[in-house]
Design an enzyme around this catalytic site. Structure first.
Site, PDB file in Angstrom:
ATOM      1  N   ARG A 177      93.592  19.090 100.961  1.00 23.57           N
ATOM      2  CA  ARG A 177      93.283  18.004 100.272  1.00 23.57           C
ATOM      3  C   ARG A 177      92.328  18.561  99.096  1.00 23.57           C
ATOM      4  O   ARG A 177      91.638  17.901  98.354  1.00 23.57           O
ATOM      5  CB  ARG A 177      92.590  17.092 101.047  1.00 23.57           C
ATOM      6  CG  ARG A 177      92.874  16.288 102.125  1.00 23.57           C
ATOM      7  CD  ARG A 177      94.649  15.606 101.442  1.00 23.57           C
ATOM      8  NE  ARG A 177      95.023  15.196 102.767  1.00 23.57           N
ATOM      9  CZ  ARG A 177      96.128  15.793 103.236  1.00 23.57           C
ATOM     10  NH1 ARG A 177      96.560  16.929 102.642  1.00 23.57           N
ATOM     11  NH2 ARG A 177      96.512  15.191 104.242  1.00 23.57           N
ATOM     12  N   SER A 227      92.286   6.918 103.538  1.00 31.47           N
ATOM     13  CA  SER A 227      91.177   7.309 104.551  1.00 31.47           C
ATOM     14  C   SER A 227      89.950   7.966 103.643  1.00 31.47           C
ATOM     15  O   SER A 227      90.190   8.608 102.496  1.00 31.47           O
ATOM     16  CB  SER A 227      91.771   8.792 105.135  1.00 31.47           C
ATOM     17  OG  SER A 227      92.807   8.617 105.914  1.00 31.47           O
ATOM     18  N   GLU A 297      86.672  12.268 101.148  1.00 38.23           N
ATOM     19  CA  GLU A 297      88.065  12.614 100.614  1.00 38.23           C
ATOM     20  C   GLU A 297      88.277  11.780  99.193  1.00 38.23           C
ATOM     21  O   GLU A 297      88.509  12.343  98.294  1.00 38.23           O
ATOM     22  CB  GLU A 297      89.369  12.136 101.536  1.00 38.23           C
ATOM     23  CG  GLU A 297      90.576  12.469 100.950  1.00 38.23           C
ATOM     24  CD  GLU A 297      91.630  12.077 101.867  1.00 38.23           C
ATOM     25  OE1 GLU A 297      91.840  12.626 103.168  1.00 38.23           O
ATOM     26  OE2 GLU A 297      92.476  11.312 101.599  1.00 38.23           O
TER      27      GLU A 297
HETATM   28  C1  LIG Z   1      96.520   2.633 101.476  1.00 37.05           C
HETATM   29  C2  LIG Z   1      96.286   4.377 101.182  1.00 37.05           C
HETATM   30  C3  LIG Z   1      96.914   5.157 101.980  1.00 37.05           C
HETATM   31  C4  LIG Z   1      97.038   6.655 101.537  1.00 37.05           C
HETATM   32  N1  LIG Z   1      97.473   7.527 102.349  1.00 37.05           N
HETATM   33  C5  LIG Z   1      97.373   9.082 101.805  1.00 37.05           C
HETATM   34  C6  LIG Z   1      98.050   9.871 102.546  1.00 37.05           C
HETATM   35  O1  LIG Z   1      98.742   9.690 103.819  1.00 37.05           O
HETATM   36  N2  LIG Z   1      97.801  11.132 102.246  1.00 37.05           N
HETATM   37  C7  LIG Z   1      96.958  11.519 101.236  1.00 37.05           C
HETATM   38  O2  LIG Z   1      97.001  12.611 100.848  1.00 37.05           O
HETATM   39  N3  LIG Z   1      96.361  10.574 100.760  1.00 37.05           N
HETATM   40  C8  LIG Z   1      96.583   9.185 100.736  1.00 37.05           C
HETATM   41  N4  LIG Z   1      95.976   8.396 100.121  1.00 37.05           N
HETATM   42  C9  LIG Z   1      95.071   8.547  98.881  1.00 37.05           C
HETATM   43  C10 LIG Z   1      95.938   8.742  97.653  1.00 37.05           C
HETATM   44  O3  LIG Z   1      96.956   8.101  97.665  1.00 37.05           O
HETATM   45  C11 LIG Z   1      96.282  10.046  97.078  1.00 37.05           C
HETATM   46  O4  LIG Z   1      94.951  10.936  97.312  1.00 37.05           O
HETATM   47  C12 LIG Z   1      96.674  10.293  96.025  1.00 37.05           C
HETATM   48  O5  LIG Z   1      97.124  11.633  95.751  1.00 37.05           O
HETATM   49  C13 LIG Z   1      96.066   9.894  94.826  1.00 37.05           C
HETATM   50  O6  LIG Z   1      96.642   9.958  93.513  1.00 37.05           O
HETATM   51  P1  LIG Z   1      96.579   8.965  92.165  1.00 37.05           P
HETATM   52  O7  LIG Z   1      97.298   9.078  91.138  1.00 37.05           O
HETATM   53  O8  LIG Z   1      96.190   7.666  92.907  1.00 37.05           O
HETATM   54  O9  LIG Z   1      94.929   9.601  91.900  1.00 37.05           O
HETATM   55  P2  LIG Z   1      93.834   8.753  91.419  1.00 37.05           P
HETATM   56  O10 LIG Z   1      93.028   7.935  92.421  1.00 37.05           O
HETATM   57  O11 LIG Z   1      93.920   8.032  90.005  1.00 37.05           O
HETATM   58  O12 LIG Z   1      92.593  10.237  91.068  1.00 37.05           O
HETATM   59  C14 LIG Z   1      92.257  10.980  91.800  1.00 37.05           C
HETATM   60  C15 LIG Z   1      91.839  12.395  91.414  1.00 37.05           C
HETATM   61  O13 LIG Z   1      93.116  12.872  90.531  1.00 37.05           O
HETATM   62  C16 LIG Z   1      92.975  13.089  89.395  1.00 37.05           C
HETATM   63  N5  LIG Z   1      94.228  12.812  88.454  1.00 37.05           N
HETATM   64  C17 LIG Z   1      95.042  11.882  88.591  1.00 37.05           C
HETATM   65  N6  LIG Z   1      96.093  12.080  87.792  1.00 37.05           N
HETATM   66  C18 LIG Z   1      95.904  13.411  87.354  1.00 37.05           C
HETATM   67  C19 LIG Z   1      96.760  14.239  86.439  1.00 37.05           C
HETATM   68  N7  LIG Z   1      97.658  13.764  85.920  1.00 37.05           N
HETATM   69  N8  LIG Z   1      96.066  15.369  86.220  1.00 37.05           N
HETATM   70  C20 LIG Z   1      94.898  15.789  86.459  1.00 37.05           C
HETATM   71  N9  LIG Z   1      94.244  15.126  87.297  1.00 37.05           N
HETATM   72  C21 LIG Z   1      94.806  13.807  87.835  1.00 37.05           C
HETATM   73  C22 LIG Z   1      91.835  12.018  88.993  1.00 37.05           C
HETATM   74  O14 LIG Z   1      91.080  12.339  87.675  1.00 37.05           O
HETATM   75  C23 LIG Z   1      91.092  12.008  90.141  1.00 37.05           C
HETATM   76  O15 LIG Z   1      89.931  12.971  90.031  1.00 37.05           O
HETATM   77  C24 LIG Z   1      96.065   7.019 100.443  1.00 37.05           C
HETATM   78  C25 LIG Z   1      95.603   5.864  99.626  1.00 37.05           C
HETATM   79  C26 LIG Z   1      95.599   4.463  99.872  1.00 37.05           C
HETATM   80  C27 LIG Z   1      94.998   3.652  99.131  1.00 37.05           C
END
Ligand SMILES: Cc1cc2nc3c(=O)[nH]c(=O)nc-3n(C[C@H](O)[C@H](O)[C@H](O)COP(=O)(O)OP(=O)(O)OC[C@H]3O[C@@H](n4cnc5c(N)ncnc54)[C@H](O)[C@@H]3O)c2cc1C
Length: 307
Positions: A177, A227, A297
């Site tokens: 992570r 999570s 996380e």
């Molecule tokens: C219901 C649910 C289930 C989930 N299950 C999982 C799972 O099974 N496994 C898991 O690992 N995670 C899980 N997650 C968490 C989440 O989906 C992941 O962490 C995902 O990778 C976050 O991506 P995001 O685009 O939503 O990022 P955001 O939440 O929008 O941003 C997270 C971070 O990433 C940075 N970021 C986003 N895009 C970029 C980019 N293009 N360049 C640089 N930085 C960037 C942002 O600045 C921020 O700091 C879950 C979340 C939910 C709501």
């Protein structure tokens, strides 16, 4: 009127006017449905626009925040100052040989489904992760034994100065992570996944199985950030929280999920402040009872409400 409002006319020189929203409520763009407004919410449509906006932010000393799908973030009630950039318009996915190449604004779920349709194996684990490809690289997202590290070959990023770089997966220091993307301030623009030719039925079967597991265990009916905590070495966060009898514990509209103790849900119009207070309450309770420090996380960003 926000502090940076006077920069609007200059900002729209760098991208189409329709791509710049002012005082945009960030709760519309986050999975938790929490958070105040962003001064500017920008969705550029080319890499050149991304580069120009980074350079503009540097030159004018405007705070700059990347937002992916908002599925791993809690934005505070006072919102985010300066520029929030989202790459939803950069979401093409294509195939080259046994590689799938995806722009970072695409959902990782869509990259996973694209691979299925192309009969390529290796992204099945990502079929239910609701983040963007950029957000998935940022935190080396993973599930059910797979993670981005296993499939990523290389990436194109923009640096803090707006230069484009191509990096190998190794250069991102991906581990549980985490990556070095936050430390370097990289903006992920594109990812190349090296996959293997596979059997469509088998790939689909695995994805269906993972989807079933996810839907039966996770409270997907309420807004949440997934999570909340990382897995502490030697323990499971959910089990520790469960053993503290915290399931159902509420602060305002936020609740420790009764379905999955590792989730906190926005059950009824919670504020970010209530949600964060509940996270802290859970951390303090688990620390006191088991002497285990739960590490978040989910990232918390933005400002508190003034006054
Ligand atoms: C219901 C649910 C289930 C989930 N299950 C999982 C799972 O099974 N496994 C898991 O690992 N995670 C899980 N997650 C968490 C989440 O989906 C992941 O962490 C995902 O990778 C976050 O991506 P995001 O685009 O939503 O990022 P955001 O939440 O929008 O941003 C997270 C971070 O990433 C940075 N970021 C986003 N895009 C970029 C980019 N293009 N360049 C640089 N930085 C960037 C942002 O600045 C921020 O700091 C879950 C979340 C939910 C709501």
């Amino acid at each position: 009127m926000n502090k940076y409002h006077h920069l609007y006319e200059q900002l729209i020189q760098h991208t189409n006017k329709d791509n710049v929203l002012v005082n945009e409520p960030i709760r519309e763009h986050t999975y938790t449905k929490l958070g105040g407004a962003a001064d500017f919410y920008i969705t550029p449509s080319t890499y050149e626009e991304v580069q120009a906006i980074i350079r503009f932010a540097n030159q004018e000393d405007v705070p700059f925040t990347m937002l992916g799908n908002g599925s791993n973030l809690i934005v505070k009630d006072g919102g985010i100052r300066g520029i929030v950039m989202n790459l939803q318009q950069l979401s093409s996915i294509w195939r080259e040989g046994d590689k799938v190449i995806s722009q970072s604004g695409a959902r990782i779920i869509d990259a996973s489904r694209f691979a299925l349709n192309e009969e390529l194996a290796g992204l099945e684990f990502a079929c239910g992760i609701p983040g963007s490809v950029g957000g998935a690289l940022y935190m080396n997202a993973g599930a059910y034994g797979g993670e981005i590290k296993d499939a990523l070959e290389s990436t194109i990023v923009a640096t803090k100065d707006g230069e484009l770089l191509t990096l190998t997966a190794d250069q991102l220091d991906l581990s549980y992570r985490t990556s070095n993307i936050p430390d370097n301030g990289y903006i992920v623009l594109e990812a190349t996944f090296a996959l293997k030719s596979g059997n469509k039925e088998e790939i689909k079967e695995m994805m269906d199985d993972l989807t079933y597991k996810r839907e039966s265990k996770q409270p997907l009916e309420y807004p949440s950030c997934g999570s909340v905590f990382k897995r502490p070495p030697g323990f499971f966060a959910g089990k520790l929280i469960q053993d503290c009898n915290l399931q159902g514990k509420q602060i305002g509209g936020a609740e420790v999920s009764t379905k999955h103790a590792g989730f906190i849900v926005n059950k009824s119009n919670a504020t970010a402040s209530e949600y964060i207070s509940l996270i802290q309450f859970v951390q303090a309770t688990v620390k006191e009872r088991f002497d285990v420090q739960l590490e978040r996380e989910v990232r918390i960003i933005g400002d508190d409400v003034e006054g």
